[in-house]
Design a protein around this motif. Structure first.
Motif, PDB file in Angstrom:
ATOM      1  N   ASP A   1     -87.459   0.655   6.009  1.00 26.42           N
ATOM      2  CA  ASP A   1     -85.935   0.435   5.774  1.00 26.42           C
ATOM      3  C   ASP A   1     -86.689   2.232   4.672  1.00 26.42           C
ATOM      4  OD1 ASP A   1     -84.121  -0.727   6.555  1.00 26.42           O
ATOM      5  OD2 ASP A   1     -84.659  -2.553   5.084  1.00 26.42           O
TER       6      ASP A   1
ATOM      7  N   ARG B   1     -72.998   6.262  11.401  1.00 23.64           N
ATOM      8  CA  ARG B   1     -74.264   5.745  11.496  1.00 23.64           C
ATOM      9  C   ARG B   1     -74.860   6.720  13.065  1.00 23.64           C
ATOM     10  NH1 ARG B   1     -77.230   1.583   8.015  1.00 23.64           N
ATOM     11  NH2 ARG B   1     -75.805   2.129   5.939  1.00 23.64           N
TER      12      ARG B   1
ATOM     13  N   LEU C   1     -82.229   6.466   8.273  1.00 22.91           N
ATOM     14  CA  LEU C   1     -82.146   4.918   7.754  1.00 22.91           C
ATOM     15  C   LEU C   1     -83.372   4.191   7.956  1.00 22.91           C
ATOM     16  CD1 LEU C   1     -78.062   4.873   7.594  1.00 22.91           C
ATOM     17  CD2 LEU C   1     -79.393   6.011   6.206  1.00 22.91           C
TER      18      LEU C   1
ATOM     19  N   ILE D   1     -73.514   7.743   3.054  1.00 23.40           N
ATOM     20  CA  ILE D   1     -73.495   7.640   4.385  1.00 23.40           C
ATOM     21  C   ILE D   1     -72.123   8.012   4.828  1.00 23.40           C
ATOM     22  CG2 ILE D   1     -73.530   6.384   6.059  1.00 23.40           C
ATOM     23  CD1 ILE D   1     -76.493   7.675   4.317  1.00 23.40           C
TER      24      ILE D   1
END
Length: 160
Positions: free
Chosen positions: A16, A29, A114, A26
Motif C-alpha cells: 500500500d 481510481r 495506491l 484522490i
C-alpha cells in the motif's frame, strides 16, 4: 450433499502507498496490469515490494510506474541482472489512457500508485488521478486523525 468449502482467501494486497492519501486528494481510481519479469513475480510473492515513493508518468501514450522498488531474492538466477528500481510498464485500454492523459494535462492533476494486489493470479496496480494537497489541508488531516485517536482513548478509558 453440500459443495466442498473453498479455502479462505488470503489477503490479496501486496503493498500500500499510505503516503498517497496524506499527500493527495484522490479523485478517481483505476486498476491496471503491470509488466513484470519472472524474478520480480517471485519477489512480489515474498512481499519484497515498496511503492511509497512511486509515481506514474505518461510517455508516448503509455503509462509507466517509476520509483516502485521490488527487491530481488537472494535465490535469483545468476544470469539475470536484477534492477530493483527499474521502470515498469502499466497496462490499460487505449481509451482509458487517452482519457487520463487529457486529465493529467489539466492544472494540478497527477497519477499516483495506491497499491499493488493480486487478481486472478496476476499482479495489478491501482492508480489514482489525484490533486496535491496544500500544507493547510495536511495539517487538517493530522488534526482530524489526532482527534479521532483521543476520542478512542477516552472511550477505552470509560470502558475500563
Amino acid at each position: 450433499m453440500t459443495a466442498p468449502k473453498k479455502p479462505p482467501l488470503r489477503d490479496s494486497r501486496i503493498a500500500d502507498n499510505k503516503k498517497a492519501a496524506f499527500n493527495y486528494h484522490i479523485e478517481e481510481r483505476y486498476e491496471c496490469g503491470l509488466v513484470l519479469q519472472g524474478w520480480e513475480v517471485k519477489a512480489v510473492r515474498a512481499g519484497k515490494v515498496q511503492i511509497t515513493e512511486g509515481y506514474v508518468v505518461v510517455r508516448d501514450g503509455e503509462l509507466y510506474l517509476i520509483g516502485c522498488l521490488i527487491h530481488p531474492l537472494r535465490s535469483t538466477s545468476t544470469h539475470v541482472s536484477a534492477d530493483s528500481a527499474r521502470t515498469r510498464k502499466l497496462l490499460m485500454h487505449k481509451q482509458e489512457i487517452q482519457r487520463l492523459i487529457g486529465k493529467v494535462e489539466q492544472k494540478g492533476y497527477t497519477l499516483v500508485p495506491l497499491n499493488l494486489h493480486w487478481k486472478n493470479g496476476r499482479v495489478k496496480c491501482e492508480i489514482a488521478l489525484a490533486r496535491g494537497k496544500a500544507e493547510h489541508d495536511k495539517r487538517d488531516t493530522i488534526k482530524e486523525r489526532e482527534g479521532k485517536r483521543e476520542v478512542e482513548r477516552a472511550m477505552k478509558q470509560r470502558r475500563l
